[in-house]
Motif scaffolding. Sequence first.
Motif, short mmCIF file in Angstrom:
data_model
loop_
_atom_site.label_atom_id
_atom_site.label_comp_id
_atom_site.label_asym_id
_atom_site.label_seq_id
_atom_site.Cartn_x
_atom_site.Cartn_y
_atom_site.Cartn_z
N UNK A 130 29.24 38.27 -2.70
CA UNK A 130 29.97 39.53 -2.63
C UNK A 130 29.50 40.55 -3.64
N UNK A 131 30.22 41.67 -3.67
CA UNK A 131 29.84 42.79 -4.54
C UNK A 131 31.05 43.31 -5.29
N UNK A 132 30.77 43.88 -6.45
CA UNK A 132 31.77 44.60 -7.24
C UNK A 132 31.09 45.78 -7.91
N UNK A 133 31.87 46.80 -8.21
CA UNK A 133 31.36 47.93 -8.97
C UNK A 133 32.23 48.11 -10.20
N UNK A 134 31.63 47.95 -11.34
CA UNK A 134 32.32 48.13 -12.61
C UNK A 134 32.15 49.55 -13.11
N UNK A 135 33.18 50.03 -13.80
CA UNK A 135 33.12 51.35 -14.42
C UNK A 135 33.47 51.22 -15.89
N UNK A 136 32.92 52.10 -16.69
CA UNK A 136 33.25 52.15 -18.11
C UNK A 136 33.35 53.61 -18.50
N UNK A 137 34.54 54.02 -18.87
CA UNK A 137 34.79 55.39 -19.29
C UNK A 137 34.82 55.46 -20.80
N UNK B 223 31.21 62.79 -16.45
CA UNK B 223 32.45 62.02 -16.49
C UNK B 223 32.48 61.03 -17.65
N UNK B 224 31.44 61.06 -18.48
CA UNK B 224 31.36 60.10 -19.60
C UNK B 224 31.57 58.67 -19.11
N UNK B 225 30.93 58.33 -18.01
CA UNK B 225 31.15 57.04 -17.36
C UNK B 225 29.82 56.38 -17.02
N UNK B 226 29.78 55.09 -17.25
CA UNK B 226 28.63 54.28 -16.84
C UNK B 226 29.13 53.24 -15.85
N UNK B 227 28.30 52.95 -14.85
CA UNK B 227 28.67 52.05 -13.76
C UNK B 227 27.74 50.86 -13.72
N UNK B 228 28.23 49.79 -13.12
CA UNK B 228 27.39 48.64 -12.85
C UNK B 228 27.72 48.16 -11.44
N UNK B 229 26.80 48.42 -10.52
CA UNK B 229 26.94 47.91 -9.16
C UNK B 229 26.36 46.51 -9.12
N UNK B 230 27.17 45.56 -8.73
CA UNK B 230 26.76 44.15 -8.73
C UNK B 230 26.81 43.63 -7.29
N UNK B 231 25.66 43.26 -6.78
CA UNK B 231 25.55 42.72 -5.43
C UNK B 231 25.06 41.28 -5.48
N UNK B 232 25.23 40.59 -4.38
CA UNK B 232 24.78 39.19 -4.28
C UNK B 232 25.26 38.37 -5.48
#
Length: 114
Positions: A16-23, A75-84
């Motif tokens: 599966x997948x998840x998308x993390x955010x960090x503000x 947005x002062x935000x960093x993301x991490x898209x996590x797949x597989x």
Amino acid sequence: QVQLVESGGGLVQAGGSLRLSCAASGSIFSINTMVWYRQAPGKQRELVARISSDDSTNYADSVKGRFTISRDNAKNTVYLQMNSLKPEDTAVYYCNRLTPYWPWGQGTLVTVSS
């Protein structure tokens, strides 16, 4: 004082997948290399991915080709898209700048079931 707030974790099945955010609060976000770290139970914290101020990226070998780090400076935000996702990706995920660290946030828990 910069504050970091991570979100987006959860329970997901392998593959599966998840998308993390960090503000991040504060106005100096854009000039910093931002990093996603993770810490699994009983293990040391490890660097997962990082993105510099010019948007160049680096990944740990264990996540290359599966994870993608990105940032939105407006947005002062960093993301991490996590797949597989794999069970071994199970950990608490944190973001921070490269060094010197800002105060750590609470992290967001990612649990991958097999």
